[in-house]
Motif scaffolding. Structure first.
Motif, PDB file in Angstrom:
ATOM      1  N   VAL A   1       0.898  -1.122  -0.024  1.00  0.00           N
ATOM      2  CA  VAL A   1       0.016   0.059  -0.005  1.00  0.00           C
ATOM      3  C   VAL A   1       0.938   1.474   0.084  1.00  0.00           C
ATOM      4  N   THR A   2       0.631   2.331  -0.971  1.00  0.00           N
ATOM      5  CA  THR A   2       1.322   3.235  -1.141  1.00  0.00           C
ATOM      6  C   THR A   2       0.653   4.440  -0.691  1.00  0.00           C
ATOM      7  N   ASP A   3      -0.496   4.588  -0.563  1.00  0.00           N
ATOM      8  CA  ASP A   3      -1.293   5.679  -0.224  1.00  0.00           C
ATOM      9  C   ASP A   3      -2.497   5.219   0.548  1.00  0.00           C
ATOM     10  N   ALA A   4      -2.335   5.027   2.217  1.00  0.00           N
ATOM     11  CA  ALA A   4      -3.101   4.132   2.767  1.00  0.00           C
ATOM     12  C   ALA A   4      -4.297   5.119   3.351  1.00  0.00           C
ATOM     13  N   ALA A   5      -3.878   6.269   3.297  1.00  0.00           N
ATOM     14  CA  ALA A   5      -4.970   7.360   3.739  1.00  0.00           C
ATOM     15  C   ALA A   5      -5.798   7.865   2.583  1.00  0.00           C
ATOM     16  N   HIS A   6      -5.862   7.437   1.596  1.00  0.00           N
ATOM     17  CA  HIS A   6      -6.754   7.687   0.133  1.00  0.00           C
ATOM     18  C   HIS A   6      -7.995   6.955   0.503  1.00  0.00           C
ATOM     19  N   PRO A   7      -9.222   7.887   0.182  1.00  0.00           N
ATOM     20  CA  PRO A   7     -10.384   7.250   0.595  1.00  0.00           C
ATOM     21  C   PRO A   7     -10.890   6.124  -0.235  1.00  0.00           C
ATOM     22  N   ALA A   8     -10.054   5.819  -1.154  1.00  0.00           N
ATOM     23  CA  ALA A   8     -10.821   4.944  -2.140  1.00  0.00           C
ATOM     24  C   ALA A   8     -10.016   3.658  -1.776  1.00  0.00           C
ATOM     25  N   LEU A   9      -9.239   3.465  -0.692  1.00  0.00           N
ATOM     26  CA  LEU A   9      -8.948   2.165  -0.010  1.00  0.00           C
ATOM     27  C   LEU A   9      -9.730   1.778   1.067  1.00  0.00           C
ATOM     28  N   GLY A  10     -10.618   2.677   1.555  1.00  0.00           N
ATOM     29  CA  GLY A  10     -11.759   2.326   2.555  1.00  0.00           C
ATOM     30  C   GLY A  10     -11.175   2.080   3.896  1.00  0.00           C
ATOM     31  N   GLY A  11     -10.091   2.893   4.148  1.00  0.00           N
ATOM     32  CA  GLY A  11      -9.433   2.543   5.514  1.00  0.00           C
ATOM     33  C   GLY A  11      -8.838   1.548   5.888  1.00  0.00           C
ATOM     34  N   VAL A  12      -8.703   0.648   5.166  1.00  0.00           N
ATOM     35  CA  VAL A  12      -8.396  -0.755   5.456  1.00  0.00           C
ATOM     36  C   VAL A  12      -6.888  -0.878   5.983  1.00  0.00           C
ATOM     37  N   GLU A  13      -6.753  -1.508   6.966  1.00  0.00           N
ATOM     38  CA  GLU A  13      -5.413  -1.617   7.720  1.00  0.00           C
ATOM     39  C   GLU A  13      -4.764  -3.027   7.572  1.00  0.00           C
ATOM     40  N   GLY A  14      -3.501  -3.211   7.702  1.00  0.00           N
ATOM     41  CA  GLY A  14      -2.618  -4.205   7.950  1.00  0.00           C
ATOM     42  C   GLY A  14      -2.405  -4.881   6.504  1.00  0.00           C
ATOM     43  N   GLU A  15      -1.722  -6.093   6.542  1.00  0.00           N
ATOM     44  CA  GLU A  15      -1.321  -6.452   5.536  1.00  0.00           C
ATOM     45  C   GLU A  15      -2.385  -7.418   4.742  1.00  0.00           C
ATOM     46  N   TRP A  16      -2.312  -7.018   3.302  1.00  0.00           N
ATOM     47  CA  TRP A  16      -3.311  -7.814   2.482  1.00  0.00           C
ATOM     48  C   TRP A  16      -3.068  -9.150   2.111  1.00  0.00           C
ATOM     49  N   PRO A  17      -4.180 -10.093   2.139  1.00  0.00           N
ATOM     50  CA  PRO A  17      -3.832 -11.239   1.736  1.00  0.00           C
ATOM     51  C   PRO A  17      -3.110 -11.454   0.213  1.00  0.00           C
ATOM     52  N   SER A  18      -2.426 -12.580   0.028  1.00  0.00           N
ATOM     53  CA  SER A  18      -1.777 -12.772  -1.283  1.00  0.00           C
ATOM     54  C   SER A  18      -2.643 -12.803  -2.516  1.00  0.00           C
ATOM     55  N   LEU A  19      -2.238 -12.643  -3.529  1.00  0.00           N
ATOM     56  CA  LEU A  19      -2.775 -12.712  -4.935  1.00  0.00           C
ATOM     57  C   LEU A  19      -2.021 -13.456  -5.687  1.00  0.00           C
ATOM     58  N   LEU A  20      -2.602 -13.995  -6.691  1.00  0.00           N
ATOM     59  CA  LEU A  20      -2.019 -14.935  -7.637  1.00  0.00           C
ATOM     60  C   LEU A  20      -1.589 -14.444  -9.038  1.00  0.00           C
ATOM     61  N   GLY A  21      -1.929 -13.315  -9.138  1.00  0.00           N
ATOM     62  CA  GLY A  21      -1.538 -12.844 -10.474  1.00  0.00           C
ATOM     63  C   GLY A  21      -2.380 -11.349 -10.868  1.00  0.00           C
ATOM     64  N   TYR A  22      -1.933 -10.699 -12.082  1.00  0.00           N
ATOM     65  CA  TYR A  22      -2.633  -9.368 -12.406  1.00  0.00           C
ATOM     66  C   TYR A  22      -2.114  -8.978 -13.724  1.00  0.00           C
TER      67      TYR A  22
END
Length: 245
Positions: free
Chosen positions: A157-178
């Protein structure tokens, strides 16, 4: 409360079974939208789902009933080419141009990653050569843009304060591709995956646009991300609510 149209996130799978000299085919219909639909409804939004097989005939040219449009794992051809154009060679409305104009007039657009998002598998999503490319807050690659991460990777996370991230905190679970994309000048990259944009937002005319370059359901988004993590609804809800402002 916002009214959200989700186009895509369903597919038909056909398998051929070969047993000795005999063979038969079996088909199945899969809907992958449920985690996203459930998450947005939990935050009070009204969600209309247009399955992928209905998009060519039914994607609306008038989007005034919606606050946010989500394109998820549905290629440009399905949106752009109505049956009367593709099958009957009759001129019709360019629905990607209509979508672009709707965003410019104040609508919100979110594109979510998948094998038929952005440029996509073998380039078949094909948004780079359409008028919608200019609307997105990211630059698309001219070649197959999928990055598979079989061992999994965690977002940064590079901008945790941005409202588009909904205030989520802590480490995100892993993803398998993008889908790999490049940020445009003025784009705000809110989270990265493998040092590439994962969540990015921008503006187009009077409207707003955003991307989530991984998936909202398996296989790139495993169940520990899209079903077990309480941050899932906060992230996607935050993006949709930022787009709808």
């Amino acid at each position: 409360m916002s009214r959200v149209l989700i186009a895509g996130e369903s597919w038909i799978t056909q398998a051929t079974h070969i047993k000795g000299v005999d063979h038969f085919t079996a088909s199945s219909y899969v809907v992958g939208v449920e985690p996203l639909r459930k998450a947005l409804r939990s935050r009070g939004h009204e969600v209309v789902h247009l399955p992928a097989h209905l998009v060519p005939a039914e994607f609306p040219t008038d989007l005034s009933d919606y606050d946010v449009v989500v394109l998820s794992d549905i290629g440009a051809n399905s949106v752009q080419l109505a049956p009367e154009v593709f099958e009957q060679a009759r001129p019709g409305t360019d629905r990607l141009a209509a979508l672009r104009d709707w965003v410019s007039s104040g609508g919100g657009l979110l594109m979510i990653g998948g094998y038929l998002s952005f440029t996509g598998i073998e380039g078949k999503a094909a948004y780079r050569n359409t008028v919608l490319h200019e609307v997105l807050p990211v630059e698309l690659l001219p070649e197959d843009d999928r990055v598979e991460l079989p061992a999994g990777a965690h977002a940064t996370v590079t901008d945790a304060a941005h409202p588009a991230l909904g205030g989520v905190e802590g480490e995100w679970p892993s993803l398998l591709g993008y889908n790999r994309v490049l940020p445009r000048p003025g784009t705000k990259v809110l989270a990265t995956l493998n040092d590439d944009p994962l969540v990015a937002v921008g503006e187009y005319g009077q409207g707003r646009t955003a991307v989530f370059t991984s998936d909202c359901s398996p296989h790139w988004a495993p169940t520990h991300f899209c079903e077990d993590w309480d941050g899932y609804a906060r992230v996607f809800g935050g993006v949709v609510e930022w787009l709808a402002e």
